[in-house]
Design a protein around this motif. Sequence first.
Motif, PDB file in Angstrom:
ATOM      1  N   SER A  64       0.759  -1.208   0.323  1.00 46.81           N
ATOM      2  CA  SER A  64       0.228   0.052   0.103  1.00 46.81           C
ATOM      3  C   SER A  64       1.088   1.046   0.075  1.00 46.81           C
ATOM      4  O   SER A  64       1.893   1.176   0.649  1.00 46.81           O
ATOM      5  CB  SER A  64      -1.049  -0.079   1.184  1.00 46.81           C
ATOM      6  OG  SER A  64      -1.669   1.287   1.558  1.00 46.81           O
ATOM      7  N   ASN A  65       0.526   2.346  -0.662  1.00 51.65           N
ATOM      8  CA  ASN A  65       0.899   3.419  -0.726  1.00 51.65           C
ATOM      9  C   ASN A  65       1.281   4.031   0.720  1.00 51.65           C
ATOM     10  O   ASN A  65       2.133   4.806   0.963  1.00 51.65           O
ATOM     11  CB  ASN A  65       0.434   4.569  -1.743  1.00 51.65           C
ATOM     12  CG  ASN A  65       1.256   5.736  -1.912  1.00 51.65           C
ATOM     13  OD1 ASN A  65       2.407   5.744  -1.675  1.00 51.65           O
ATOM     14  ND2 ASN A  65       0.617   6.794  -2.549  1.00 51.65           N
ATOM     15  N   PHE A  66       0.107   4.025   1.519  1.00 52.33           N
ATOM     16  CA  PHE A  66       0.202   4.739   2.756  1.00 52.33           C
ATOM     17  C   PHE A  66       0.524   3.600   4.288  1.00 52.33           C
ATOM     18  O   PHE A  66       1.189   4.075   4.835  1.00 52.33           O
ATOM     19  CB  PHE A  66      -1.081   5.256   3.308  1.00 52.33           C
ATOM     20  CG  PHE A  66      -1.628   6.279   2.067  1.00 52.33           C
ATOM     21  CD1 PHE A  66      -0.724   7.438   1.801  1.00 52.33           C
ATOM     22  CD2 PHE A  66      -2.762   6.111   1.278  1.00 52.33           C
ATOM     23  CE1 PHE A  66      -1.114   8.205   0.725  1.00 52.33           C
ATOM     24  CE2 PHE A  66      -3.015   6.936   0.395  1.00 52.33           C
ATOM     25  CZ  PHE A  66      -2.213   8.071  -0.052  1.00 52.33           C
ATOM     26  N   GLY A  67       0.157   2.343   3.713  1.00 53.09           N
ATOM     27  CA  GLY A  67       0.421   1.480   4.845  1.00 53.09           C
ATOM     28  C   GLY A  67       1.735   1.054   4.988  1.00 53.09           C
ATOM     29  O   GLY A  67       2.106   0.613   6.086  1.00 53.09           O
ATOM     30  N   LYS A  68       2.523   1.232   3.973  1.00 52.32           N
ATOM     31  CA  LYS A  68       3.824   0.920   3.780  1.00 52.32           C
ATOM     32  C   LYS A  68       4.726   1.677   5.133  1.00 52.32           C
ATOM     33  O   LYS A  68       5.604   0.963   5.771  1.00 52.32           O
ATOM     34  CB  LYS A  68       4.528   1.061   2.730  1.00 52.32           C
ATOM     35  CG  LYS A  68       4.566   2.384   2.232  1.00 52.32           C
ATOM     36  CD  LYS A  68       5.227   2.658   0.826  1.00 52.32           C
ATOM     37  CE  LYS A  68       5.404   3.903   0.336  1.00 52.32           C
ATOM     38  NZ  LYS A  68       6.057   4.289  -0.921  1.00 52.32           N
ATOM     39  N   GLU A  69       4.347   2.918   5.243  1.00 55.43           N
ATOM     40  CA  GLU A  69       5.251   3.584   6.270  1.00 55.43           C
ATOM     41  C   GLU A  69       4.757   3.109   7.750  1.00 55.43           C
ATOM     42  O   GLU A  69       5.585   3.097   8.669  1.00 55.43           O
ATOM     43  CB  GLU A  69       4.743   5.282   6.122  1.00 55.43           C
ATOM     44  CG  GLU A  69       5.193   5.754   4.784  1.00 55.43           C
ATOM     45  CD  GLU A  69       4.617   6.906   4.544  1.00 55.43           C
ATOM     46  OE1 GLU A  69       3.703   7.497   5.093  1.00 55.43           O
ATOM     47  OE2 GLU A  69       4.892   7.764   3.556  1.00 55.43           O
ATOM     48  N   VAL A  70       3.569   2.637   7.927  1.00 55.70           N
ATOM     49  CA  VAL A  70       3.055   2.355   9.488  1.00 55.70           C
ATOM     50  C   VAL A  70       3.840   1.086   9.367  1.00 55.70           C
ATOM     51  O   VAL A  70       4.408   0.909  10.825  1.00 55.70           O
ATOM     52  CB  VAL A  70       1.852   2.110   9.413  1.00 55.70           C
ATOM     53  CG1 VAL A  70       1.136   1.564  10.768  1.00 55.70           C
ATOM     54  CG2 VAL A  70       0.797   3.598   9.342  1.00 55.70           C
ATOM     55  N   ILE A  71       3.991  -0.066   8.695  1.00 53.08           N
ATOM     56  CA  ILE A  71       4.423  -1.287   8.997  1.00 53.08           C
ATOM     57  C   ILE A  71       6.077  -1.068   8.928  1.00 53.08           C
ATOM     58  O   ILE A  71       6.750  -1.727   9.828  1.00 53.08           O
ATOM     59  CB  ILE A  71       4.268  -2.065   7.771  1.00 53.08           C
ATOM     60  CG1 ILE A  71       4.365  -3.691   8.480  1.00 53.08           C
ATOM     61  CG2 ILE A  71       4.744  -2.025   6.609  1.00 53.08           C
ATOM     62  CD1 ILE A  71       3.827  -4.969   7.510  1.00 53.08           C
ATOM     63  N   PHE A  72       6.560  -0.094   8.316  1.00 57.29           N
ATOM     64  CA  PHE A  72       8.089   0.113   8.399  1.00 57.29           C
ATOM     65  C   PHE A  72       8.440   0.415   9.793  1.00 57.29           C
ATOM     66  O   PHE A  72       9.426   0.037  10.483  1.00 57.29           O
ATOM     67  CB  PHE A  72       8.350   1.098   7.328  1.00 57.29           C
ATOM     68  CG  PHE A  72       9.880   1.633   7.528  1.00 57.29           C
ATOM     69  CD1 PHE A  72      11.062   1.014   7.336  1.00 57.29           C
ATOM     70  CD2 PHE A  72       9.972   2.946   8.025  1.00 57.29           C
ATOM     71  CE1 PHE A  72      12.223   1.551   7.549  1.00 57.29           C
ATOM     72  CE2 PHE A  72      11.292   3.745   8.126  1.00 57.29           C
ATOM     73  CZ  PHE A  72      12.270   2.762   8.210  1.00 57.29           C
ATOM     74  N   GLU A  73       7.576   1.640  10.277  1.00 52.04           N
ATOM     75  CA  GLU A  73       7.840   2.053  11.621  1.00 52.04           C
ATOM     76  C   GLU A  73       7.739   1.101  12.920  1.00 52.04           C
ATOM     77  O   GLU A  73       8.451   0.947  13.623  1.00 52.04           O
ATOM     78  CB  GLU A  73       7.176   3.425  11.851  1.00 52.04           C
ATOM     79  CG  GLU A  73       7.631   4.556  11.157  1.00 52.04           C
ATOM     80  CD  GLU A  73       8.998   5.140  11.379  1.00 52.04           C
ATOM     81  OE1 GLU A  73       9.365   4.858  12.575  1.00 52.04           O
ATOM     82  OE2 GLU A  73       9.387   5.953  10.472  1.00 52.04           O
ATOM     83  N   VAL A  74       6.629   0.283  12.535  1.00 54.38           N
ATOM     84  CA  VAL A  74       6.579  -0.540  13.511  1.00 54.38           C
ATOM     85  C   VAL A  74       7.430  -1.864  13.507  1.00 54.38           C
ATOM     86  O   VAL A  74       7.799  -2.305  14.472  1.00 54.38           O
ATOM     87  CB  VAL A  74       5.126  -1.372  13.383  1.00 54.38           C
ATOM     88  CG1 VAL A  74       4.888  -2.573  14.068  1.00 54.38           C
ATOM     89  CG2 VAL A  74       3.938  -0.361  13.627  1.00 54.38           C
ATOM     90  N   ALA A  75       7.890  -2.192  12.463  1.00 55.28           N
ATOM     91  CA  ALA A  75       8.938  -3.175  12.189  1.00 55.28           C
ATOM     92  C   ALA A  75      10.257  -2.855  12.770  1.00 55.28           C
ATOM     93  O   ALA A  75      11.179  -3.486  13.151  1.00 55.28           O
ATOM     94  CB  ALA A  75       8.973  -3.991  10.986  1.00 55.28           C
ATOM     95  N   LYS A  76      10.431  -1.608  12.658  1.00 57.56           N
ATOM     96  CA  LYS A  76      11.681  -0.865  13.066  1.00 57.56           C
ATOM     97  C   LYS A  76      11.780  -0.749  14.516  1.00 57.56           C
ATOM     98  O   LYS A  76      12.768  -0.492  15.069  1.00 57.56           O
ATOM     99  CB  LYS A  76      11.985   0.425  12.428  1.00 57.56           C
ATOM    100  CG  LYS A  76      13.312   1.000  12.429  1.00 57.56           C
ATOM    101  CD  LYS A  76      13.769   2.135  11.705  1.00 57.56           C
ATOM    102  CE  LYS A  76      12.944   3.583  12.542  1.00 57.56           C
ATOM    103  NZ  LYS A  76      13.084   4.719  11.848  1.00 57.56           N
ATOM    104  N   GLY A  77      10.655  -0.771  15.121  1.00 61.22           N
ATOM    105  CA  GLY A  77      10.607  -0.612  16.539  1.00 61.22           C
ATOM    106  C   GLY A  77      10.384   0.677  17.112  1.00 61.22           C
ATOM    107  O   GLY A  77      10.421   1.051  18.258  1.00 61.22           O
ATOM    108  N   GLY A  78      10.129   1.672  16.107  1.00 66.83           N
ATOM    109  CA  GLY A  78       9.585   2.863  16.460  1.00 66.83           C
ATOM    110  C   GLY A  78      10.856   3.953  16.555  1.00 66.83           C
ATOM    111  O   GLY A  78      12.204   3.453  16.883  1.00 66.83           O
ATOM    112  N   SER A  79      10.728   5.236  16.788  1.00 69.99           N
ATOM    113  CA  SER A  79      11.895   6.026  16.976  1.00 69.99           C
ATOM    114  C   SER A  79      12.544   5.671  18.313  1.00 69.99           C
ATOM    115  O   SER A  79      11.785   5.678  19.420  1.00 69.99           O
ATOM    116  CB  SER A  79      11.247   7.306  16.936  1.00 69.99           C
ATOM    117  OG  SER A  79      12.314   8.321  17.152  1.00 69.99           O
TER     118      SER A  79
END
Length: 683
Positions: A547-562
């Motif tokens: 997804s164009n928008f959902g990819k950013e959410v799953i990226f931040e979640v998989a990274k563990g957040g800031s």
Amino acid sequence: MAAKNQQTQKPNKRKQFSSTKTDKDGSKSKKPKLLSSTPSSTNPSNKLLKKPFNSSKPKREHPTHSKFKKSESGNDNKELTKRERRIQAKELAEARKKKRKPHYTLEQELASLWEKMRRRNIAKEDRSKLITEALQKMKGKIPEIAGSHVSSRVLQTCVKYCSQIERDAVFSKLQPHLLTLSCNAYAVHLVKKMFDAASKKQLAGVISSLRGHVASLLRHMVGSVVIEHAYQLGNATQKQELLMELYSTELHLFKDLASIKESRLIDIISKLDLQKSSVLRHMSSVIQPILEKGIVDHSMIHRVLIEYLNIADKSSAADIIQQLSGPLLVRMIHTRDGSKIGMLCVKHGSAKERKKIIKGMKGHISKIVRDQCGCMVLVGIVSMVDDTKLITKIIIRELQTTLKELALDKSARRLLLQLLHPNCSRYLNADGLASLNLTVPSLSSKNESEIKSKKLSRDEESSKEAAKSDIPEENLDEESTKEVATTDSDMEATESGKGDIPEENLNSAEGGKKDPSLRRRELLVNSGLAENLIDVCIENAEELLTSNFGKEVIFEVAKGGSDGILHPTLDEKLNNLHEAIAELAAKPKSDESEEEHVLENFHSSRTIRKLILDCPAFASSLWKKSLEGKCQLWAQGHSSKVVSAFWESSDSEVRKVAKEELQPLVDDGTLKIPETKQSANEN
């Protein structure tokens, strides 16, 4: 002895007196006898007190009287049937309507024509004939019947489908009565339709005719809709012309003053040399009735409120914020200026007012978070409000039920991303970041008296220190000015966000007292939102990645957040998410399947590449499960971005794992890597 004294002592009792008094001779006195209620026959005046006997009152007649007897035929008193009574009632109603409405017959004829002309499957020629016939019937009576419930609908259809000549004729007939029609509950829709169909010249004439009546129409529940519609359709100059009337009495009376280029109220006051107190009085007289009536849905009012807060004094600004804090604010945050007002109320409101704002949003959170402007108010709430229990109870709990839809929504994802990675320019545009830093000048800046007192105290301290160190008096002024300059520069630095406070903590420094990282942890981790979000990402990993928008959410979640906010508590869940993404990447490549592979999709390939570069744990999991021994297969197309990420990774262990397999591909030129990155990795 004590017992004996108690026995001898007699209790003191209050003397009781009889209510009846005795005369000297011992006989009891009696009350005087009342006069007899029955009038004496001897007194002639008592005869006047008697009610006169109404001899003219008709006697009740017995049902067996001859008047109640049926006639011999029996048809005179025969009851009507239900159908006959219904027809008779309908005829009476029609007769009453004809007396009450002078154009009732005309409206009935127009209604029959309207039922034909508003059909979708009608030919254009037939519709134009019906419209011409309807306009002919209304000729000379258009202003009179425009406010009718039926006729206004007929006129709307006629204005929509008629020719330009007919439309201009209707427009010319209705324009002199525009103000009257604007306040009519039925005619207001016709006026809006006229605005939509008007030419530029006609629209300019309409907006100029509204001059002098903007404030009065904004106070009207129906008339405010017309003003807002004209404001939305007008250009920048016409919008400014409508707003100028609300700023000052001078701008309301003199049209030439309103034709200046400046749009901000502060610039207008400085250029025209207006009195600020007079402007404030005029604007408060305009704004207060509007707020009392609750007419706060229009963007024009939001613009006026923003300008008012920029010049208002401390008490006036606080009063406006107090009035807006509550359910009233929910109706304002759908516009750009309304969203800014919402964030100002959250930032400068007291704890009680913030509580009212959040409670007023209860039940509307899912709608607000999907709105482009409304979601920024929620972003401001989670960034500034310290009452995390209230936010969790009202906002987070309502969001947890629809996390998948929120992650895929363009606007709603901003709230999740603000918690995962606050104040990131990748997710919030410049306007959004600027709105988070907005302040009301009178509520954020210090009073001049406080600043002067601090300067005086600093001067006294410097003079004392100079006296102790025997500094000449000539150098005292120089040192004091240096100190003042340094303090002023410090204040400017803190206001601009370049002081000691980090950029991410700037909002919380003004909005709340709690540590931003602690607030984030309470809202994201302790509330259970992060755990639910990871579960949603695991279940819908493929859909979110592509997804164009959902990819950013799953990226931040998989990274563990800031700042790795999810790692200490949710490491096991994050590992499951990494494995779920790796399983998707491990699917075999097939040309026959209609679904695009995650490594070949544009969005998912870039997201997985960023995860490899930023998260070494995910990179090792992906390599072992999906790419080991298969790099040559994925070395071309979008998937090459994923493979090359192992070579470009800053982590030495990730490069070491993949170097043996990737080196031949790089040497052959199969895997193309930029020279700058290749040389950097070699070093």
